[in-house]
Motif scaffolding. Structure first.
Motif, mmCIF file in Angstrom:
data_model
loop_
_atom_site.group_PDB
_atom_site.id
_atom_site.type_symbol
_atom_site.label_atom_id
_atom_site.label_comp_id
_atom_site.label_asym_id
_atom_site.label_seq_id
_atom_site.Cartn_x
_atom_site.Cartn_y
_atom_site.Cartn_z
ATOM 1 N N SER A 50 -35.469 -25.935 69.671
ATOM 2 C CA SER A 50 -35.029 -25.636 68.309
ATOM 3 C C SER A 50 -33.567 -25.226 68.329
ATOM 4 C CB SER A 50 -35.880 -24.513 67.709
ATOM 5 O OG SER A 50 -35.774 -23.335 68.496
ATOM 6 N N LYS A 51 -32.948 -25.146 67.139
ATOM 7 C CA LYS A 51 -31.558 -24.727 67.013
ATOM 8 C C LYS A 51 -31.376 -23.945 65.720
ATOM 9 C CE LYS A 51 -28.529 -27.605 69.799
ATOM 10 N NZ LYS A 51 -27.318 -28.451 69.779
ATOM 11 N N PRO A 52 -30.392 -23.021 65.711
ATOM 12 C CA PRO A 52 -30.155 -22.252 64.485
ATOM 13 C C PRO A 52 -29.780 -23.170 63.321
ATOM 14 C CG PRO A 52 -29.085 -21.224 66.367
ATOM 15 C CD PRO A 52 -29.560 -22.554 66.838
ATOM 16 N N ILE A 53 -30.164 -22.758 62.106
ATOM 17 C CA ILE A 53 -29.843 -23.503 60.890
ATOM 18 C C ILE A 53 -29.150 -22.565 59.907
ATOM 19 C CG2 ILE A 53 -31.692 -25.177 61.186
ATOM 20 C CD1 ILE A 53 -33.384 -23.548 59.262
ATOM 21 N N GLY A 54 -28.481 -23.145 58.914
ATOM 22 C CA GLY A 54 -27.715 -22.365 57.957
ATOM 23 C C GLY A 54 -28.543 -21.887 56.774
ATOM 24 N N GLY A 75 -25.479 -34.784 58.407
ATOM 25 C CA GLY A 75 -24.705 -34.664 59.636
ATOM 26 C C GLY A 75 -25.251 -33.680 60.649
ATOM 27 N N ALA A 76 -26.418 -33.112 60.394
ATOM 28 C CA ALA A 76 -27.002 -32.171 61.358
ATOM 29 C C ALA A 76 -27.571 -32.941 62.545
ATOM 30 C CB ALA A 76 -28.104 -31.347 60.701
ATOM 31 N N GLY A 77 -27.703 -32.241 63.668
ATOM 32 C CA GLY A 77 -28.270 -32.854 64.852
ATOM 33 C C GLY A 77 -29.790 -32.964 64.739
ATOM 34 N N THR A 78 -30.356 -33.722 65.658
ATOM 35 C CA THR A 78 -31.812 -33.909 65.640
ATOM 36 C C THR A 78 -32.550 -32.590 65.836
ATOM 37 O OG1 THR A 78 -31.527 -36.131 66.566
ATOM 38 C CG2 THR A 78 -33.722 -35.152 66.707
ATOM 39 N N ALA A 79 -32.026 -31.704 66.706
ATOM 40 C CA ALA A 79 -32.678 -30.427 66.969
ATOM 41 C C ALA A 79 -32.691 -29.554 65.714
ATOM 42 C CB ALA A 79 -31.975 -29.699 68.107
ATOM 43 N N GLU A 80 -31.525 -29.541 64.988
ATOM 44 C CA GLU A 80 -31.499 -28.752 63.749
ATOM 45 C C GLU A 80 -32.459 -29.318 62.708
ATOM 46 O OE1 GLU A 80 -28.867 -29.745 65.437
ATOM 47 O OE2 GLU A 80 -27.201 -28.356 65.286
ATOM 48 N N ALA A 81 -32.501 -30.635 62.590
ATOM 49 C CA ALA A 81 -33.368 -31.277 61.613
ATOM 50 C C ALA A 81 -34.842 -30.993 61.940
ATOM 51 C CB ALA A 81 -33.112 -32.784 61.589
ATOM 52 N N ARG A 82 -35.172 -31.034 63.250
ATOM 53 C CA ARG A 82 -36.544 -30.723 63.645
ATOM 54 C C ARG A 82 -36.888 -29.258 63.362
ATOM 55 N NH1 ARG A 82 -36.363 -34.162 69.286
ATOM 56 N NH2 ARG A 82 -37.273 -36.090 68.451
ATOM 57 N N THR A 83 -35.911 -28.364 63.556
ATOM 58 C CA THR A 83 -36.141 -26.944 63.259
ATOM 59 C C THR A 83 -36.448 -26.756 61.773
ATOM 60 O OG1 THR A 83 -34.641 -26.311 65.046
ATOM 61 C CG2 THR A 83 -35.142 -24.635 63.404
ATOM 62 N N VAL A 84 -35.721 -27.503 60.925
ATOM 63 C CA VAL A 84 -35.986 -27.445 59.490
ATOM 64 C C VAL A 84 -37.400 -27.956 59.190
ATOM 65 C CG1 VAL A 84 -35.361 -28.429 57.249
ATOM 66 C CG2 VAL A 84 -33.569 -27.593 58.790
ATOM 67 N N ALA A 85 -37.790 -29.060 59.805
ATOM 68 C CA ALA A 85 -39.111 -29.640 59.554
ATOM 69 C C ALA A 85 -40.223 -28.665 59.954
ATOM 70 C CB ALA A 85 -39.254 -30.956 60.313
ATOM 71 N N LEU A 119 -37.225 -15.799 65.166
ATOM 72 C CA LEU A 119 -37.034 -15.872 66.617
ATOM 73 C C LEU A 119 -37.052 -17.325 67.086
ATOM 74 C CD1 LEU A 119 -39.316 -12.949 67.872
ATOM 75 C CD2 LEU A 119 -36.805 -13.018 67.843
ATOM 76 N N PHE A 120 -37.980 -18.121 66.552
ATOM 77 C CA PHE A 120 -38.074 -19.538 66.891
ATOM 78 C C PHE A 120 -36.764 -20.258 66.580
ATOM 79 C CE2 PHE A 120 -38.796 -23.877 65.398
ATOM 80 C CZ PHE A 120 -39.521 -24.437 66.430
ATOM 81 N N THR A 121 -36.121 -19.830 65.493
ATOM 82 C CA THR A 121 -34.918 -20.526 65.027
ATOM 83 C C THR A 121 -33.657 -20.025 65.709
ATOM 84 O OG1 THR A 121 -35.968 -20.823 62.867
ATOM 85 C CG2 THR A 121 -33.585 -21.139 62.960
ATOM 86 N N TYR A 122 -33.583 -18.706 65.975
ATOM 87 C CA TYR A 122 -32.303 -18.141 66.417
ATOM 88 C C TYR A 122 -32.310 -17.565 67.829
ATOM 89 C CZ TYR A 122 -31.158 -18.632 61.489
ATOM 90 O OH TYR A 122 -30.933 -19.144 60.241
#
Length: 593
Positions: free
Chosen positions: A544-548, A475-485, A531-534
């Motif tokens: 990018s977007k913050p992730i958990g 259920g994460a957004g595309t931006a969060e998923a890309r940040t994880v990748a 920094l890239f993430t948050y």
């Protein structure tokens, strides 16, 4: 540097490179008698002892003339600086000056009484030096010093202890030379001849025959302590060391045995070398470790023969005539102290201290540099291949791209500098000089390394693409998923970096903390990824977007898994290589039986 690390043969001069170049005359043959000199170095203090061991009070005529010849046929000076005597000029000539001083001869007085009129300088093809001197109330006299062979060929008589002319006995002289040379002494011969009144110039024809033999002086040039260890290290590294010298064959063999080069085999002389055909030389060039009485032009022939046999050759030299061999060698090494400008320009590197140990250290450094270059390539290629595979997988599956172009740019810019560059500071691995030289025709990326690159690229694809899909499914957004990748790719690179600190061993075997720059780069890289993430500004710039925390745990799990898999692959590959080496050694042992 790559070539230096793969050197298989080092052809080295003896004097000053393998030895200390601190000559001291220890024995003299003049007339029928032998004399021993005490004292060391260039200090003009010491005594001349008779065969019975007593101090010589009055010099016999032959001994005085032998010392005088070494004193006058000489272009060097002894100078005392800060309480230490040094030679300005050739070390061999410095030893002759010190020996003359021990016999009570003064260079200033002798030069004043017998001023020099002309000189024939030393040339390797003639192997002697001659000086013409006027002598008050007497005919001019020419003094000659050089190799035993060149001097004896010009002599028709010998000077007795009392100064009378007697029959020359070449066999007896050669016997004395062999005995001196067997002790590692460098032997020079001396002669003189009176010329007609009014003679002001001399040529080679003037000293071609009719000279009077005066005697021999044997001097020691002890091997460098560090050269002994360096030669041993070269042998352990699979590098053959060959001594090429202008000295007598027995002297060269004695020194070679002292430094661990030869074990009883006969030295090959320049004369024997000249008589060999090219095919005969090819058969023996690899087996011989010591070449004596070699002319500079013969060095070129030796280099070409070794290269024909597939060897990577490093050649040392200092003279003008050494330039062709230095140019032809894979690595030409010129002497920085004694080398001519022509030799330095022809060489690939200059040895500032003229020390063989520095060549061995340079080979070791070359291997370390090539290792680190290979490590960087093996580390960086999976990143590019992995990124490409992630994009291709998304295109073929017809789904949204897991990483954007700007994010790829971020990965490449930051990881190359903060992670890959840290491998440059990786210290040389233990045992780097215990392995054979790299085969020149072998590619940088061997089959083993290519397999590892594909393995890591595939794992990076699975980790980045798999967690990208995981995040979208959760259920994460595309931006969060890309940040994880993006973070998966970076963290896999970071943990894989520790695998690449050695291509065959565990990081713990080479020293986990031996390269602190790896930890500095990794820490900064982690900070930048946070920094890239948050950081809002980075979120805007790189989409990018913050992730958990759960996402971070999955990212770290993927990175650690890659590190463990590569570690297991290295262990399996290393065991396979060890088994092949063992079976190869067993095969050799069986063949020997």
């Amino acid at each position: 540097m790559e070539t230096l690390g793969s050197t298989t043969v080092i052809c080295s001069d003896k004097t000053g490179t393998l030895t200390e170049n601190q000559m001291t005359v220890q024995e003299i043959l003049a007339g029928p008698d032998r004399f021993v000199l005490t004292g060391g170095g260039y200090a003009p203090s010491g005594e001349i002892l008779t065969p019975g061991g007593t101090v010589l009070q009055n010099l016999p005529v032959a001994l005085a003339e032998c010392l005088r010849c070494g004193l006058l046929c000489n272009d060097s000076l002894l100078v005392e600086k800060e309480g230490r005597w040094i030679v300005e000029g050739d070390p061999t000539e410095g030893a002759l000056l010190a020996a003359a001083a021990k016999g009570g001869l003064s260079g200033q007085e002798e030069s004043k009484r017998r001023p020099r009129l002309d000189t024939i300088p030393f040339e390797s093809q003639h192997q002697y030096m001659a000086t013409l001197h006027s002598d008050l109330g007497k005919p001019p006299v020419v003094y000659v010093k050089g190799s035993v062979e060149s001097i004896l060929a010009r002599c028709s008589g010998a000077l007795s202890s009392e100064g009378a002319l007697e029959e020359l006995d070449p066999g007896k002289i050669h016997e004395a030379v062999e005995e001196m040379a067997a002790k590692g002494l460098r032997v020079l011969a001396f002669s003189r001849m009176e010329l007609p009144e009014g003679k002001q110039r001399i040529s080679h024809e003037d000293v071609a025959e009719g000279m009077t033999f005066l005697g021999l002086q044997g001097m020691i040039d002890p091997p460098r302590v560090e050269a002994v260890e360096a030669v041993k290290n070269c042998h352990s590294a699979g590098i053959r060391v060959k001594m090429i010298t202008g000295d007598h064959a027995v002297t060269a063999s004695a020194i070679a045995r002292q430094i661990g080069l030869a074990h009883g085999e006969k030295a090959l002389t320049g004369r024997e070398l000249a008589e060999m055909t090219d095919s005969e030389l090819l058969e023996t060039v690899e087996e011989v470790s010591v070449y004596a009485r070699v002319a500079p032009e013969q060095k070129l022939r030796l280099v070409e023969a070794l290269q024909t046999r597939g060897q990577i050759v490093a050649m040392t030299g200092d003279g003008v005539n050494d330039a062709p061999a230095l140019k032809r060698a894979d690595i030409g090494v010129a002497m920085g102290i004694t080398g001519t400008e022509v030799a330095k320009e022809a060489a690939d590197m200059v040895l500032t201290d003229d020390n063989f140990a520095s060549i061995e250290a340079a080979v070791e450094e070359g291997r370390g540099t090539f290792d680190n270059l290979t490590k960087f390539i093996v580390w960086t290629l999976p990143t590019n291949i992995g990124e490409g595979l992630v994009i291709l997988a998304a295109v073929f599956l017809g789904i949204v791209l897991p990483i954007l172009a700007v994010q790829i740019l971020w990965i490449n810019m930051t990881t190359a500098v903060l992670l890959g560059l840290m491998l440059v500071f990786e210290p040389k691995e233990p045992g780097i000089m215990d392995r054979p030289p790299r085969v020149p025709t072998e590619p940088i990326l061997t089959r083993m390394l290519a397999r590892r690159i594909l393995l890591v690229s595939g794992l990076m694809l699975l980790g980045a693409f798999g967690l990208f899909k995981w995040e979208l499914t959760a259920g994460a957004g595309t931006a969060e998923a890309r940040t994880v990748a993006v973070n998966v790719i970076v963290m896999v690179e970071l943990f894989y970096l520790f695998n690449c600190r050695s291509l065959t061993k565990s990081v713990f075997e080479v020293g986990f903390f031996s390269n602190p720059w790896v930890f500095v780069g990794s820490a900064v890289m982690v900070g930048l990824q946070l920094l890239f993430t948050y950081a809002p500004v980075m979120n805007i710039a790189f989409q990018s977007k913050p992730i958990g925390i759960e996402s971070w745990l999955r990212i770290l799990a993927a990175a650690i898994t890659v590190m463990l898999i590569v570690g297991i692959e290295k262990k399996i590959t290393s065991r396979g290589m060890d088994r092949r080496k063992t079976s190869g050694s067993a095969g050799i042992s069986t063949a020997m039986l």
